[in-house]
Design a protein around this motif. Structure first.
Motif, PDB file in Angstrom:
ATOM      1  N   LYS A 128       9.755   7.668  -8.797  1.00  0.00           N
ATOM      2  CA  LYS A 128      10.349   7.184  -7.543  1.00  0.00           C
ATOM      3  C   LYS A 128      11.809   7.610  -7.438  1.00  0.00           C
ATOM      4  CE  LYS A 128       7.476   3.047  -7.524  1.00  0.00           C
ATOM      5  NZ  LYS A 128       7.382   1.597  -7.296  1.00  0.00           N
ATOM      6  N   GLU A 170       7.820   4.804 -13.760  1.00  0.00           N
ATOM      7  CA  GLU A 170       7.185   3.510 -14.003  1.00  0.00           C
ATOM      8  C   GLU A 170       5.822   3.648 -14.638  1.00  0.00           C
ATOM      9  OE1 GLU A 170       8.793   1.013 -10.150  1.00  0.00           O
ATOM     10  OE2 GLU A 170       6.654   1.116 -10.533  1.00  0.00           O
ATOM     11  N   GLU A 171       5.446   2.594 -15.299  1.00  0.00           N
ATOM     12  CA  GLU A 171       4.067   2.420 -15.754  1.00  0.00           C
ATOM     13  C   GLU A 171       3.157   2.408 -14.518  1.00  0.00           C
ATOM     14  OE1 GLU A 171       3.859  -1.683 -16.925  1.00  0.00           O
ATOM     15  OE2 GLU A 171       1.719  -1.596 -17.339  1.00  0.00           O
ATOM     16  N   MET A 173       0.122   1.184 -12.424  1.00  0.00           N
ATOM     17  CA  MET A 173      -0.704  -0.031 -12.396  1.00  0.00           C
ATOM     18  C   MET A 173      -1.869   0.208 -11.438  1.00  0.00           C
ATOM     19  SD  MET A 173       2.282  -2.937 -12.279  1.00  0.00           S
ATOM     20  CE  MET A 173       2.806  -2.618 -10.606  1.00  0.00           C
ATOM     21  N   GLU A 177      -3.522  -4.208  -3.240  1.00  0.00           N
ATOM     22  CA  GLU A 177      -2.132  -4.514  -2.906  1.00  0.00           C
ATOM     23  C   GLU A 177      -2.082  -5.533  -1.786  1.00  0.00           C
ATOM     24  OE1 GLU A 177       0.412  -1.067  -2.338  1.00  0.00           O
ATOM     25  OE2 GLU A 177      -0.930   0.066  -3.647  1.00  0.00           O
ATOM     26  N   LYS A 199      -1.431   2.308   3.363  1.00  0.00           N
ATOM     27  CA  LYS A 199      -0.295   3.220   3.236  1.00  0.00           C
ATOM     28  C   LYS A 199      -0.667   4.691   3.352  1.00  0.00           C
ATOM     29  CE  LYS A 199       3.397   0.660   1.182  1.00  0.00           C
ATOM     30  NZ  LYS A 199       2.977  -0.543   0.452  1.00  0.00           N
ATOM     31  N   LEU A 267       5.433  -4.573  -7.119  1.00  0.00           N
ATOM     32  CA  LEU A 267       5.661  -3.136  -6.970  1.00  0.00           C
ATOM     33  C   LEU A 267       7.088  -2.900  -6.521  1.00  0.00           C
ATOM     34  CD1 LEU A 267       2.438  -2.115  -5.047  1.00  0.00           C
ATOM     35  CD2 LEU A 267       3.128  -1.243  -7.283  1.00  0.00           C
ATOM     36  N   GLU A 268       7.490  -3.656  -5.513  1.00  0.00           N
ATOM     37  CA  GLU A 268       8.827  -3.455  -4.951  1.00  0.00           C
ATOM     38  C   GLU A 268       9.196  -4.645  -4.089  1.00  0.00           C
ATOM     39  OE1 GLU A 268       9.084  -0.543  -1.848  1.00  0.00           O
ATOM     40  OE2 GLU A 268       7.282  -1.287  -0.876  1.00  0.00           O
TER      41      GLU A 268
HETATM   42  P1  AMP Z   1       6.625   1.496  -3.186  1.00  0.00           P
HETATM   43  O1  AMP Z   1       7.329   2.134  -2.016  1.00  0.00           O
HETATM   44  O2  AMP Z   1       7.461   1.379  -4.403  1.00  0.00           O
HETATM   45  O3  AMP Z   1       5.879   0.232  -2.821  1.00  0.00           O
HETATM   46  O4  AMP Z   1       5.430   2.484  -3.531  1.00  0.00           O
HETATM   47  C1  AMP Z   1       4.551   2.954  -2.522  1.00  0.00           C
HETATM   48  C2  AMP Z   1       3.135   2.877  -3.023  1.00  0.00           C
HETATM   49  O5  AMP Z   1       2.983   3.623  -4.241  1.00  0.00           O
HETATM   50  C3  AMP Z   1       2.700   1.469  -3.378  1.00  0.00           C
HETATM   51  O6  AMP Z   1       2.241   0.781  -2.254  1.00  0.00           O
HETATM   52  C4  AMP Z   1       1.594   1.734  -4.384  1.00  0.00           C
HETATM   53  O7  AMP Z   1       0.388   2.085  -3.720  1.00  0.00           O
HETATM   54  C5  AMP Z   1       2.087   2.962  -5.109  1.00  0.00           C
HETATM   55  N1  AMP Z   1       2.806   2.565  -6.346  1.00  0.00           N
HETATM   56  C6  AMP Z   1       4.110   2.272  -6.465  1.00  0.00           C
HETATM   57  N2  AMP Z   1       4.427   1.920  -7.732  1.00  0.00           N
HETATM   58  C7  AMP Z   1       3.280   1.983  -8.427  1.00  0.00           C
HETATM   59  C8  AMP Z   1       2.933   1.732  -9.800  1.00  0.00           C
HETATM   60  N3  AMP Z   1       3.855   1.363 -10.699  1.00  0.00           N
HETATM   61  N4  AMP Z   1       1.641   1.891 -10.169  1.00  0.00           N
HETATM   62  C9  AMP Z   1       0.703   2.287  -9.263  1.00  0.00           C
HETATM   63  N5  AMP Z   1       0.969   2.530  -7.970  1.00  0.00           N
HETATM   64  C10 AMP Z   1       2.236   2.393  -7.546  1.00  0.00           C
END
Ligand code: AMP
Ligand code: GLY
Length: 406
Positions: A128, A170-171, A173, A177, A199, A267-268
Motif C-alpha cells: 500500500k 501487510e500480512e 488476510m 468485508e 470494490k 483493514l483501514e
Molecule cells: P484499503 O484501501 O486499505 O481498504 O484496501 C482496499 C482493499 O484491498 C480492501 O477492501 C481489501 O479488499 C484489500 N486489502 C487491503 N488490505 C488487505 C490485507 N491486509 N489482506 C487482504 N486484503 C486486503
C-alpha cells in the motif's frame, strides 16, 4: 431551521445533502450541476450553523481546522486526526498502541529493507502507499514479482508521486468485508447501520480495485453483537488513544473490517463517510442526521440513531475506462426517468458537469449512484437496477451483481 454547508462534490455529498435536507437548509460547495443548491465558492466565505466536510483530502489538508479557527461548528476531524487516513503508517502505529486487531505490517522508505520484509511474507502479498491515492494505492496479489515491482514503483515516486514514497507491506488476510461507520464526538461514538460495498470493477469481484461500484445496507450477516464488538474492540480504544495523543476527534470513523477466521480485523480507517456506503446507510436513518452531526460537532452526542428496517441497494454507473482512464464528456440521458421509477430513493450525482448546450455530461469516473429502497435487499436491488437501466451514455459501465447473493 438550521443552515448546513456540505463541502464536496460527489455522490456522498449528494447523499448527505439529501438526508440533512430533510430538516435543514443545505448548501453544497462546490457541489456539481446535478446536486441542488450547489455553489462554487470557498466554504471559508460561507456562514452556517454547521459545516460538514465530505472528502478526505480537505480534511487531511486542515480545512476543518481553518473553519474552527473562524469560530465555526464543524463535523469532520482536524488535520491531526485525519492522519488516520492520510498516512497508513501513522494509522497502523496508532492501532498497535490501541491494541486494535489488524494485519501485521512493516513501513518502509527504502527498497532493500522493504524487499527483505516482503520475502518473509506469504501470498497474498499486500502493498500500500502510505499517503492518499484516491483508493487506488493498494495492491493485493499472489504474484511475488508483481508485489516487488510495485514496491519499486511506489518508492521511486513513479506510480503515485509523494503518496508512495513510504510503503506499507501487510500480512494478507481473507474473509468477507464489511464497513461500519461510527459518529464520534471526541469522547464517545455511536455506530451507524453496517453496509457492504463492492470494490472490484467487474462482476464476481474481478478486475481492478475501484472506489466502490455499489453497496447495500443493512448487512443481514452482521449480527448486533458484531456492532457492539466493533465499538468495544476497535472504535473505543482508537478514540481513547487519539485522546491520549491530544486529538479531539469529531467526525466519522469508518472502520473497513475483514471478518477473518480469527475474528474481525481492521483493514483501514477512513475519516469520512464511505462512498457509496453513504448512499445506502444515510437515507435509512429515521432520526435526524442534522441533529446527530450537530451534537457530534458540539462534542456531546446524546441521541441514538434509529434506522428503518427497509433495505437499500445502490448501483454505481461509471464511465468507460474507469478506474484507469475515465472517458468523460458524454451526454447523460434518463436521470429524470430513473428518479421517477418505482422504489427509487434518489439518483446521487457525482462526476457530472454541464456543457455549453446546458446538457448534463459525464465528468468523472463514477458518475452517479442509483439507490433503490425496498422491504428487503432483493426488492431494493430490483428497484435500483430498474432505475439504473433507464440511464444511458456512451460507454456506461456498471456491475450487474451488486447485492445479488446476500
Ligand atoms: P484499503 O484501501 O486499505 O481498504 O484496501 C482496499 C482493499 O484491498 C480492501 O477492501 C481489501 O479488499 C484489500 N486489502 C487491503 N488490505 C488487505 C490485507 N491486509 N489482506 C487482504 N486484503 C486486503
Ligand atoms: N467505498 C469505499 C470508500 O469510501 O473508501
Amino acid at each position: 431551521m438550521n443552515k448546513v454547508v456540505i463541502v464536496g462534490s460527489g455522490g456522498r455529498e449528494h447523499a448527505l445533502a439529501h438526508v440533512i435536507g430533510r430538516d435543514a437548509e443545505v448548501t453544497v460547495t462546490p457541489g456539481n450541476p446535478a446536486i441542488p443548491n450547489s455553489i462554487e465558492t470557498s466554504p471559508l466565505q460561507l456562514d452556517a450553523d454547521l459545516f460538514v466536510v465530505g472528502p478526505e483530502a480537505p480534511l487531511v489538508n486542515g480545512l476543518a481546522d481553518e473553519l474552527r479557527n473562524q469560530g465555526k461548528l464543524v463535523f469532520g476531524p482536524g488535520a491531526d486526526g485525519a492522519q488516520l487516513e492520510g498516512s497508513k503508517a501513522w494509522m497502523k502505529d496508532l492501532l498497535m498502541e490501541a491494541g486494535v486487531p489488524t494485519a501485521q505490517y512493516g513501513a518502509f522508505t527504502e527498497v532493500e529493507p522493504a524487499m527483505t520484509y516482503l520475502e518473509t511474507m506469504s501470498a497474498p502479498y499486500v502493498v500500500k502507499t502510505d499517503g492518499l491515492a484516491a483508493g487506488k494505492g493498494v495492491l493485493v496479489t499472489n504474484n511475488l514479482p508483481e508485489a516487488q515491482k510495485a514496491v519499486h514503483e511506489y518508492l521511486s515516486g513513479a506510480a503515485f508521486g509523494s503518496a508512495g514514497e513510504k510503503v506499507v507491506i501487510e500480512e494478507g488476510m481473507a474473509g468477507p468485508e464489511i464497513s461500519i461507520l461510527a459518529i464520534c464526538d471526541g469522547n464517545k461514538a455511536v455506530a451507524l447501520s453496517p453496509a457492504q460495498d463492492f470494490k472490484r470493477l467487474l462482476d464476481h469481484d474481478q478486475g481492478p480495485n475501484t472506489g466502490g461500484m455499489g453497496a447495500y445496507s443493512p448487512v443481514p450477516s452482521a449480527e448486533p453483537e458484531l456492532i457492539s464488538e466493533v465499538l468495544d474492540m476497535f472504535i473505543k480504544p482508537t478514540m481513547a488513544t487519539l485522546k491520549q495523543r491530544g486529538i479531539d476527534y469529531r467526525g466519522v470513523l469508518y472502520a473497513g473490517l475483514m471478518l477473518t477466521k480469527a475474528g474481525p480485523k481492521l483493514l483501514e480507517y477512513n475519516v469520512r463517510f464511505g462512498d457509496p456506503e453513504a448512499q445506502v446507510v444515510l437515507p435509512r436513518l429515521e432520526t435526524s442526521l442534522t441533529q446527530l452531526l450537530l451534537e457530534a460537532a458540539m462534542g456531546d452526542i446524546r441521541m441514538e440513531p434509529v434506522f428503518t428496517s427497509d433495505a437499500m441497494v445502490t448501483v454505481i454507473c461509471a464511465t468507460k475506462g474507469y478506474p484507469l482512464s475515465p472517458q468523460t464528456g458524454h451526454q447523460i440521458e434518463g436521470i429524470q426517468e430513473a428518479r421517477d421509477s418505482r422504489g427509487i430513493e434518489e439518483i446521487f450525482c457525482a462526476g457530472i458537469d454541464i456543457n455549453v448546450n446546458q446538457q448534463l455530461v459525464t465528468a468523472g469516473g463514477r458518475v452517479l449512484a442509483v439507490t433503490g429502497r425496498g422491504v428487503d435487499i432483493e426488492e431494493a436491488r430490483m428497484f435500483a437496477y430498474s432505475g439504473a437501466n433507464k440511464i444511458q451514455w456512451e460507454g456506461l459501465q456498471k456491475r450487474e451483481d451488486i447485492a445479488g447473493e446476500v
